[in-house]
Motif scaffolding. Structure first.
Motif, short mmCIF file in Angstrom:
data_model
loop_
_atom_site.label_atom_id
_atom_site.label_comp_id
_atom_site.label_asym_id
_atom_site.label_seq_id
_atom_site.Cartn_x
_atom_site.Cartn_y
_atom_site.Cartn_z
N GLN A 1 11.43 -0.28 -7.14
CA GLN A 1 10.58 0.78 -6.63
C GLN A 1 10.00 0.39 -5.26
O GLN A 1 9.53 -0.73 -5.09
CB GLN A 1 9.44 1.07 -7.60
N PHE A 2 10.05 1.31 -4.31
CA PHE A 2 9.54 1.06 -2.97
C PHE A 2 8.66 2.22 -2.54
O PHE A 2 8.98 3.38 -2.79
CB PHE A 2 10.68 0.91 -1.96
N GLN A 3 7.56 1.92 -1.90
CA GLN A 3 6.71 2.95 -1.33
C GLN A 3 7.25 3.33 0.05
O GLN A 3 7.77 2.49 0.78
CB GLN A 3 5.27 2.46 -1.21
N PRO A 4 7.15 4.59 0.44
CA PRO A 4 7.63 4.99 1.77
C PRO A 4 6.80 4.34 2.87
O PRO A 4 5.62 4.04 2.69
CB PRO A 4 7.44 6.51 1.76
N ILE A 5 7.45 4.10 3.98
CA ILE A 5 6.80 3.52 5.15
C ILE A 5 6.84 4.56 6.27
O ILE A 5 7.91 5.07 6.59
CB ILE A 5 7.51 2.24 5.62
N THR A 6 5.71 4.88 6.84
CA THR A 6 5.64 5.89 7.89
C THR A 6 5.06 5.28 9.16
O THR A 6 4.07 4.55 9.11
CB THR A 6 4.76 7.08 7.46
N TYR A 7 5.69 5.58 10.28
CA TYR A 7 5.22 5.11 11.58
C TYR A 7 5.00 6.31 12.48
O TYR A 7 5.78 7.26 12.45
CB TYR A 7 6.26 4.19 12.24
N ARG A 8 3.98 6.28 13.30
CA ARG A 8 3.80 7.36 14.25
C ARG A 8 3.20 6.82 15.55
O ARG A 8 2.48 5.83 15.56
CB ARG A 8 2.91 8.46 13.68
N GLU B 1 0.83 -1.19 0.00
CA GLU B 1 0.00 0.00 0.00
C GLU B 1 0.87 1.25 0.00
O GLU B 1 1.83 1.34 0.75
CB GLU B 1 -0.91 0.03 1.25
N GLU B 2 0.52 2.22 -0.82
CA GLU B 2 1.28 3.45 -0.90
C GLU B 2 1.02 4.32 0.33
O GLU B 2 -0.12 4.52 0.74
CB GLU B 2 0.89 4.21 -2.16
N ASN B 3 2.13 4.85 0.89
CA ASN B 3 2.05 5.78 2.02
C ASN B 3 1.20 5.25 3.17
O ASN B 3 0.48 6.00 3.82
CB ASN B 3 1.50 7.14 1.57
N GLU B 4 1.28 3.98 3.42
CA GLU B 4 0.49 3.41 4.51
C GLU B 4 1.08 3.82 5.85
O GLU B 4 2.28 3.78 6.04
CB GLU B 4 0.46 1.89 4.38
N VAL B 5 0.24 4.23 6.77
CA VAL B 5 0.70 4.73 8.05
C VAL B 5 0.44 3.70 9.14
O VAL B 5 -0.64 3.15 9.24
CB VAL B 5 -0.03 6.06 8.40
N ARG B 6 1.46 3.45 9.95
CA ARG B 6 1.32 2.53 11.08
C ARG B 6 1.23 3.33 12.38
O ARG B 6 2.02 4.23 12.61
CB ARG B 6 2.55 1.61 11.17
N ILE B 7 0.29 3.02 13.20
CA ILE B 7 0.16 3.66 14.50
C ILE B 7 0.78 2.73 15.55
O ILE B 7 0.32 1.61 15.74
CB ILE B 7 -1.31 3.92 14.87
N LEU B 8 1.81 3.22 16.23
CA LEU B 8 2.46 2.43 17.27
C LEU B 8 1.78 2.68 18.60
O LEU B 8 1.48 3.82 18.95
CB LEU B 8 3.94 2.81 17.39
#
Length: 465
Positions: free
Chosen positions: A395-402, A30-37
């Motif tokens: 090609q890799f989609q960015p991974i964001t965690y918050r 998934e593109e720009n998928e955000v993980r909530i920690l």
């Protein structure tokens, strides 16, 4: 994305911490998928811990409030050298709070289990040592020392007394930093080679021009005690008391105050014991208010190859008059990606990049300078040797965690400290770790003021050469 998949990801994000492998594989879909920690709440109200705070300035009040978020912690006493802050402490924590302008009275009390040392930097080490020798657990604000020469003695006293001692750089307790460390160790960005870390600010308060009270005078400030350990005694100056960070005699400048945060996070993620060489430059560019430390400072710090990590270099910067505005970041650069950690541990982002297997041909290349027949021959040969897939850049989609909304790493840092006080388990940032972050930061000051390269022995924690 399907409704079922959204529900699945939501469940994962709010109930568990995912492993590095599962996060990577899921995010790739998934593109720009955000993980909530989310962290597990530790509830340990069993044993009451009675605390006192020595130094009721900005960090003193903030640290006290963070400590009181831990179940079973009770505020018993406060110490400060300005009477107004002691009066305010009673307003906040109750009229029965014991207050004093002499920290030794705090240490003599039998009903105090732990102390928070949040004074000006020049008192951190001595008060921490005195407290441990009086049987108190100690939470010391960073940097744990004012001078590099104080570090080994403080470590020795901690080992000798066996008392719990934790340094107050909250990044080592941040759930986002812990996840960043997992991802780094899992090879998410390949082999590390450089780090860029900075604090940018653009305000008078951010540059330490703090508000001075109207009654901040010699009658209400114990000036003699404040500067009793200073090499050079000065006449009373409210700026030097209420804005002490601006003066080398009491503070450690932007290096000791902010570089130390950056180095703490870097050491935590990489597992490093410290650098081998440090060089810094600086200027008093804008805030010419009598301070004797730079308001813009940069350092180049080299980490040699060790069993913990490959060689890499770090650039550190603090800018108190940055047109970029207030922004903090640490960018860890590897051979296959970059990890960008913002703020004090609320979130981070990974962007992976890999070279194709094939070396490339054409474009910004000397190929076009050859004859057409030579170009054709080279291209035919290249296409025979490398498949289309091998020629393509992955090609890799960015991974964001918050972290969750409202998350505060300081609360977790105090939860970890109190757990160590209760159970005796090792703290998350002991005297050795704290000194290994503080010493290179303070060496940046030495490099700046002495205009020389500083060589540091990270293993034995001493300046060499």
């Amino acid at each position: 994305m399907s409704t079922d998949r959204r529900k699945f990801l939501k469940h994962l994000g709010t109930s568990v911490l995912l492993t590095s492998a599962s996060l990577t594989s899921l995010a790739a879909k998934e593109e720009n998928e955000v993980r909530i920690l989310r962290d597990e709440k530790r509830v340990t109200p069993n044993d009451k811990i009675r605390i006192a705070t020595i130094g009721m300035g900005i960090m003193g009040f903030n640290d006290t409030n963070a400590a009181l978020t831990v179940p079973g912690v009770e505020m018993v006493a406060a110490c400060d050298l300005y009477k107004g802050r002691l009066t305010h402490a009673k307003e906040i924590y109750g009229k029965n709070l014991f207050t004093t302008m002499d920290h030794r009275e705090i240490l003599e009390r039998k009903d105090i289990d732990a102390v928070i040392v949040a004074t000006s930097d020049n008192w951190h080490s001595q008060i921490a040592i005195d407290a441990m020798r009086k049987g108190k657990a100690v939470y010391s604000e960073k940097p744990m020392v004012h001078k590099i020469s104080q570090g080994l003695e403080e470590i020795r006293v901690q080992k000798e007394t066996g008392k719990v001692f934790q340094v107050g750089s909250q990044r080592v307790s941040s759930i986002a930093y812990r996840k960043a460390k997992e991802m780094y160790e899992a090879g998410a960005i390949g082999k590390i080679n450089s780090i860029e870390a900075s604090f940018n600010r653009q305000s008078a308060l951010g540059a330490w021009q703090y508000t001075i009270p109207t009654d901040g005078n010699i009658q209400n400030v114990d000036w003699a005690r404040y500067q009793s350990n200073a090499d050079k005694k000065m006449d009373f100056d409210p700026n030097r008391f209420f804005r002490w960070r601006n003066y080398r005699e009491y503070g450690t400048g932007v290096a000791g105050d902010l570089f130390v945060h950056l180095l703490t996070g870097i050491h935590f993620i990489t597992g490093s014991k410290g650098p081998e060489s440090i060089y810094s430059i600086g200027d008093l560019s804008y805030w010419k208010d009598g301070r004797n430390v730079p308001d813009v400072m940069s350092a180049v710090v080299r980490y040699g190859e060790t069993k913990e990590h490959p060689a890499f270099q770090v650039t550190l910067r603090v800018n108190f008059i940055s047109g970029e505005g207030d922004k903090t970041t640490t960018k860890i650069v590897g051979s296959e990606g970059v990890m960008d950690i913002g703020g004090e541990g609320e979130a981070f982002r990974i962007q992976q990049n890999k070279m194709p297997e094939a070396p490339g041909i054409g474009g910004w290349d000397s190929l076009f300078t050859y004859t057409e027949s030579e170009q054709k021959k080279l291209m035919d040969d290249y296409n025979k040797r490398w498949t289309k897939v091998q020629q393509q850049t992955p090609q890799f989609q960015p991974i964001t965690y918050r972290a969750p909304e409202g998350y505060n790493a300081s609360n977790d840092h105090f939860a970890n400290f109190m757990e160590s006080v209760r159970t005796g388990k090792p703290v998350v940032e002991d005297a050795v770790f704290g000194f290994r972050a503080a010493a290179p930061a303070l060496a940046c000051n030495d490099s700046y003021f002495q205009n020389k390269l500083i060589h540091w022995d990270a293993e034995n924690m001493k300046i060499v050469g």
